[in-house]
Design an enzyme around this catalytic site. Structure first.
Site, PDB file in Angstrom:
ATOM      1  N   ARG A 226       2.422   3.364 -96.608  1.00 51.69           N
ATOM      2  CA  ARG A 226       2.153   2.534 -95.417  1.00 51.69           C
ATOM      3  C   ARG A 226       0.673   2.138 -95.353  1.00 51.69           C
ATOM      4  O   ARG A 226       0.311   0.992 -95.610  1.00 51.69           O
ATOM      5  CB  ARG A 226       2.583   3.298 -94.145  1.00 51.69           C
ATOM      6  CG  ARG A 226       2.626   2.437 -92.881  1.00 51.69           C
ATOM      7  CD  ARG A 226       1.296   2.210 -92.201  1.00 51.69           C
ATOM      8  NE  ARG A 226       0.617   3.440 -91.807  1.00 51.69           N
ATOM      9  CZ  ARG A 226      -0.630   3.465 -91.359  1.00 51.69           C
ATOM     10  NH1 ARG A 226      -1.345   2.363 -91.269  1.00 51.69           N
ATOM     11  NH2 ARG A 226      -1.199   4.619 -91.030  1.00 51.69           N
TER      12      ARG A 226
ATOM     13  N   HIS B  21      -7.369  12.132 -90.240  1.00 49.83           N
ATOM     14  CA  HIS B  21      -7.003  10.955 -91.045  1.00 49.83           C
ATOM     15  C   HIS B  21      -8.308  10.243 -91.391  1.00 49.83           C
ATOM     16  O   HIS B  21      -8.820   9.443 -90.616  1.00 49.83           O
ATOM     17  CB  HIS B  21      -6.083  10.096 -90.169  1.00 49.83           C
ATOM     18  CG  HIS B  21      -5.622   8.801 -90.749  1.00 49.83           C
ATOM     19  ND1 HIS B  21      -4.322   8.605 -91.183  1.00 49.83           N
ATOM     20  CD2 HIS B  21      -6.246   7.611 -90.931  1.00 49.83           C
ATOM     21  CE1 HIS B  21      -4.178   7.354 -91.597  1.00 49.83           C
ATOM     22  NE2 HIS B  21      -5.346   6.725 -91.455  1.00 49.83           N
TER      23      HIS B  21
ATOM     24  N   HIS C 279     -10.537   7.805 -93.691  1.00 42.59           N
ATOM     25  CA  HIS C 279     -10.739   6.801 -94.741  1.00 42.59           C
ATOM     26  C   HIS C 279     -12.046   7.164 -95.446  1.00 42.59           C
ATOM     27  O   HIS C 279     -12.917   7.828 -94.874  1.00 42.59           O
ATOM     28  CB  HIS C 279     -10.734   5.403 -94.127  1.00 42.59           C
ATOM     29  CG  HIS C 279      -9.352   4.962 -93.734  1.00 42.59           C
ATOM     30  ND1 HIS C 279      -8.577   4.169 -94.526  1.00 42.59           N
ATOM     31  CD2 HIS C 279      -8.588   5.260 -92.652  1.00 42.59           C
ATOM     32  CE1 HIS C 279      -7.400   3.984 -93.958  1.00 42.59           C
ATOM     33  NE2 HIS C 279      -7.379   4.642 -92.805  1.00 42.59           N
TER      34      HIS C 279
ATOM     35  N   CYS D 114      -7.220  -0.755 -93.485  1.00 38.54           N
ATOM     36  CA  CYS D 114      -6.532  -1.474 -92.409  1.00 38.54           C
ATOM     37  C   CYS D 114      -6.951  -2.935 -92.476  1.00 38.54           C
ATOM     38  O   CYS D 114      -8.145  -3.236 -92.543  1.00 38.54           O
ATOM     39  CB  CYS D 114      -6.892  -0.868 -91.051  1.00 38.54           C
ATOM     40  SG  CYS D 114      -6.248  -1.836 -89.673  1.00 38.54           S
TER      41      CYS D 114
ATOM     42  N   ASN E 254      -7.594   5.802 -97.628  1.00 35.83           N
ATOM     43  CA  ASN E 254      -7.695   7.187 -97.168  1.00 35.83           C
ATOM     44  C   ASN E 254      -8.205   8.068 -98.295  1.00 35.83           C
ATOM     45  O   ASN E 254      -8.197   7.672 -99.452  1.00 35.83           O
ATOM     46  CB  ASN E 254      -6.299   7.709 -96.778  1.00 35.83           C
ATOM     47  CG  ASN E 254      -5.743   6.987 -95.589  1.00 35.83           C
ATOM     48  OD1 ASN E 254      -5.080   5.983 -95.733  1.00 35.83           O
ATOM     49  ND2 ASN E 254      -6.036   7.486 -94.416  1.00 35.83           N
TER      50      ASN E 254
HETATM   51  P1  HMG Z   1       1.698 -10.282 -80.696  1.00 35.36           P
HETATM   52  O1  HMG Z   1       1.560 -11.577 -81.413  1.00 35.36           O
HETATM   53  O2  HMG Z   1       0.797 -10.022 -79.521  1.00 35.36           O
HETATM   54  O3  HMG Z   1       3.225 -10.004 -80.300  1.00 35.36           O
HETATM   55  O4  HMG Z   1       1.507  -9.121 -81.783  1.00 35.36           O
HETATM   56  P2  HMG Z   1       4.159 -10.597 -79.204  1.00 35.36           P
HETATM   57  O5  HMG Z   1       4.818  -9.457 -78.489  1.00 35.36           O
HETATM   58  O6  HMG Z   1       3.447 -11.657 -78.393  1.00 35.36           O
HETATM   59  O7  HMG Z   1       5.273 -11.329 -80.097  1.00 35.36           O
HETATM   60  C1  HMG Z   1       4.915 -12.389 -80.973  1.00 35.36           C
HETATM   61  C2  HMG Z   1       5.892 -12.438 -82.131  1.00 35.36           C
HETATM   62  O8  HMG Z   1       5.811 -11.203 -82.873  1.00 35.36           O
HETATM   63  C3  HMG Z   1       7.352 -12.573 -81.696  1.00 35.36           C
HETATM   64  O9  HMG Z   1       8.024 -13.331 -82.701  1.00 35.36           O
HETATM   65  C4  HMG Z   1       7.880 -11.165 -81.763  1.00 35.36           C
HETATM   66  O10 HMG Z   1       9.268 -11.116 -82.013  1.00 35.36           O
HETATM   67  C5  HMG Z   1       7.119 -10.621 -82.972  1.00 35.36           C
HETATM   68  P3  HMG Z   1       8.235 -14.939 -82.531  1.00 35.36           P
HETATM   69  O11 HMG Z   1       8.991 -15.061 -81.238  1.00 35.36           O
HETATM   70  O12 HMG Z   1       6.863 -15.528 -82.472  1.00 35.36           O
HETATM   71  O13 HMG Z   1       9.001 -15.279 -83.772  1.00 35.36           O
HETATM   72  N1  HMG Z   1       7.002  -9.160 -82.931  1.00 35.36           N
HETATM   73  C6  HMG Z   1       7.406  -8.359 -83.939  1.00 35.36           C
HETATM   74  N2  HMG Z   1       7.920  -8.636 -85.143  1.00 35.36           N
HETATM   75  C7  HMG Z   1       8.220  -7.567 -85.940  1.00 35.36           C
HETATM   76  N3  HMG Z   1       8.012  -6.298 -85.558  1.00 35.36           N
HETATM   77  C8  HMG Z   1       7.486  -5.981 -84.373  1.00 35.36           C
HETATM   78  C9  HMG Z   1       7.162  -7.044 -83.501  1.00 35.36           C
HETATM   79  N4  HMG Z   1       6.630  -7.088 -82.259  1.00 35.36           N
HETATM   80  C10 HMG Z   1       6.551  -8.396 -81.917  1.00 35.36           C
HETATM   81  N5  HMG Z   1       7.291  -4.709 -84.033  1.00 35.36           N
HETATM   82  C11 HMG Z   1       1.895  -6.890 -82.581  1.00 35.36           C
HETATM   83  C12 HMG Z   1       1.555  -7.765 -81.383  1.00 35.36           C
HETATM   84  C13 HMG Z   1       1.672  -5.454 -82.186  1.00 35.36           C
HETATM   85  C14 HMG Z   1       3.356  -7.113 -82.964  1.00 35.36           C
HETATM   86  C15 HMG Z   1       0.976  -7.322 -83.769  1.00 35.36           C
HETATM   87  O14 HMG Z   1      -0.343  -7.324 -83.314  1.00 35.36           O
HETATM   88  C16 HMG Z   1       1.091  -6.401 -84.940  1.00 35.36           C
HETATM   89  O15 HMG Z   1       2.121  -6.367 -85.594  1.00 35.36           O
HETATM   90  N6  HMG Z   1       0.033  -5.622 -85.246  1.00 35.36           N
HETATM   91  C17 HMG Z   1       0.089  -4.610 -86.280  1.00 35.36           C
HETATM   92  C18 HMG Z   1      -1.215  -4.455 -86.950  1.00 35.36           C
HETATM   93  C19 HMG Z   1      -1.111  -3.361 -87.976  1.00 35.36           C
HETATM   94  O16 HMG Z   1      -0.048  -3.051 -88.487  1.00 35.36           O
HETATM   95  N7  HMG Z   1      -2.266  -2.771 -88.311  1.00 35.36           N
HETATM   96  C20 HMG Z   1      -2.328  -1.714 -89.288  1.00 35.36           C
HETATM   97  C21 HMG Z   1      -1.740  -0.431 -88.808  1.00 35.36           C
HETATM   98  S1  HMG Z   1      -2.839   0.519 -87.768  1.00 35.36           S
HETATM   99  C22 HMG Z   1      -3.850   1.374 -88.879  1.00 35.36           C
HETATM  100  O17 HMG Z   1      -3.825   1.104 -90.053  1.00 35.36           O
HETATM  101  C23 HMG Z   1      -4.698   2.514 -88.372  1.00 35.36           C
HETATM  102  C24 HMG Z   1      -4.110   3.883 -88.734  1.00 35.36           C
HETATM  103  O18 HMG Z   1      -3.950   4.026 -90.127  1.00 35.36           O
HETATM  104  C25 HMG Z   1      -5.034   5.008 -88.223  1.00 35.36           C
HETATM  105  C26 HMG Z   1      -6.476   4.802 -88.632  1.00 35.36           C
HETATM  106  O19 HMG Z   1      -6.779   4.625 -89.823  1.00 35.36           O
HETATM  107  O20 HMG Z   1      -7.307   4.868 -87.727  1.00 35.36           O
HETATM  108  C27 HMG Z   1      -2.736   4.099 -88.079  1.00 35.36           C
HETATM  109 MG    MG Z   2      -5.538   4.518 -91.516  1.00 37.00          MG
END
Ligand code: HMG
Ligand code: MG
Length: 298
Positions: free
Chosen positions: A9, A201, A203, A234, A243
């Site tokens: 992931r 966690h 990086h 990220c 990481n």
């Molecule tokens: P948004 O654009 O604000 O969402 O994104 P929305 O609710 O306004 O919906 C817009 C569109 O997104 C809609 O589709 C929804 O259906 C769709 P449309 O009608 O336009 O066709 N949608 C989704 N589609 C699939 N799966 C979903 C989903 N939710 C809404 N779950 C949202 C908000 C949260 C979805 C977006 O900002 C997003 O996906 N962000 C994810 C970013 C991400 O994955 N970042 C990396 C992970 S975090 C990380 O790495 C840190 C970590 O490792 C810890 C660390 O290192 O500190 C965990």
């Molecule tokens: Mg991370």
């Protein structure tokens, strides 16, 4: 020590070139074969935001699961949670940021809005008997705001614990922390949440991850996230490295006489296999050393 492998992931989410479903499945299965017991397989986020994770449902459908292994997926909201449940996931990871700017860049909402959304997910998970793990991002610094105050970290970690997360992983998203700061952060959060419930966690952007892990182990941390071959980063923390490499972590723990149940040589081979797919050199020092030793003995 418990190791949570996040390579499939956190590792792959940042890869710009497509990685096939088959390669992802064989990575996860390979990691389990070498003794990994906890693996984050992918995420159910918007494909517009993180294209590399678009096929997580297919990955989970094709995966041959081994009993006793915990397979989880990252979800940002109820929509992602529902999809994860449809794919037979028994554990989800939810995530929130200790920094307001990172929250907006990463998930397009404020910290408070994200906690409100995640509470709905956690309640739904509880009703369906699904375990929930929580992440706090930017615990030692933010790519947009710089320093992050410890009370902000404590607040978000506390909120995730109150929702029912069985474990809270404290994420140094940009790998900026150093050992004393990492210890102070863990001590601050531990005033609110039992140490046994905390994970780290790190990086490795600044090469501090292993030192930070050891420092937090000295404070009582027993759960560490890592990524095979040091994959990852990220997409919304530009320039952040992967990481800590799982190989490096296992080598350190083995050397300290701490049991992990993971076969290091075979783990390094699993790392080599995914790096071949990605067409790059591993960032794991231990994996490079193992490769050099193997070459010498040929
Ligand atoms: P948004 O654009 O604000 O969402 O994104 P929305 O609710 O306004 O919906 C817009 C569109 O997104 C809609 O589709 C929804 O259906 C769709 P449309 O009608 O336009 O066709 N949608 C989704 N589609 C699939 N799966 C979903 C989903 N939710 C809404 N779950 C949202 C908000 C949260 C979805 C977006 O900002 C997003 O996906 N962000 C994810 C970013 C991400 O994955 N970042 C990396 C992970 S975090 C990380 O790495 C840190 C970590 O490792 C810890 C660390 O290192 O500190 C965990
Ligand atoms: Mg991370």
């Amino acid at each position: 020590m418990k190791i949570v492998e996040v390579g499939p992931r956190d590792g792959l989410q940042n890869e710009s070139r497509p990685v096939s479903v088959e390669a992802k499945v064989s990575l996860i299965e390979g990691l389990v074969q070498v003794g990994i017991q906890n693996v984050e397989c992918g995420s159910f986020v918007s494909a517009k935001w993180v294209p590399q994770m678009a096929e997580t449902s297919t990955v989970l459908a094709k995966l041959r699961r081994v009993s006793g292994v915990r397979y989880s997926a990252l979800v940002p909201n109820l929509q992602g949670f529902e999809e994860a449940v449809r794919c037979g996931v028994e554990e989800v990871a939810i995530f929130a940021s200790a920094s307001e700017s990172f929250s907006r860049k990463n998930i397009n909402c404020s910290i408070q809005e994200s906690l409100d959304r995640l509470r709905v997910v956690a309640n739904e998970a509880k009703a369906r008997g699904i375990r929930v793990r929580g992440y706090v991002s930017c615990v030692l610094g933010c790519p947009y705001e710089g320093e992050v105050p410890l009370p902000a970290v404590e607040h978000v970690a506390g909120a995730l614990a109150e929702m029912g997360c069985y474990e809270i992983s404290l994420g140094d998203t940009i790998g900026i922390g150093t050992p004393r700061k990492a210890q102070a952060m863990v001590e601050a959060v531990a005033q609110r949440i039992p140490l046994k419930q905390l994970a780290v966690h790190f990086h490795d952007t600044w090469g501090q991850a292993l030192a930070n892990i050891l420092a937090t182990m000295e404070k009582g941390i027993e759960v560490v996230d890592s990524s095979v071959a040091g994959l990852g980063g990220c997409p919304y923390a530009v320039g952040a490295a992967g990481n800590v490499a799982t190989e490096d972590l296992v080598y350190m723990l083995d050397g300290m006489g701490i049991e992990t149940g993971i076969d290091l040589a075979k783990l390094a081979a699993a790392g080599r296999a995914i790096m071949k797919v990605l067409g790059r050199e591993t960032t794991s020092k231990a994996a490079l050393a193992i490769a050099a030793c193997e070459k010498r003995s040929d």
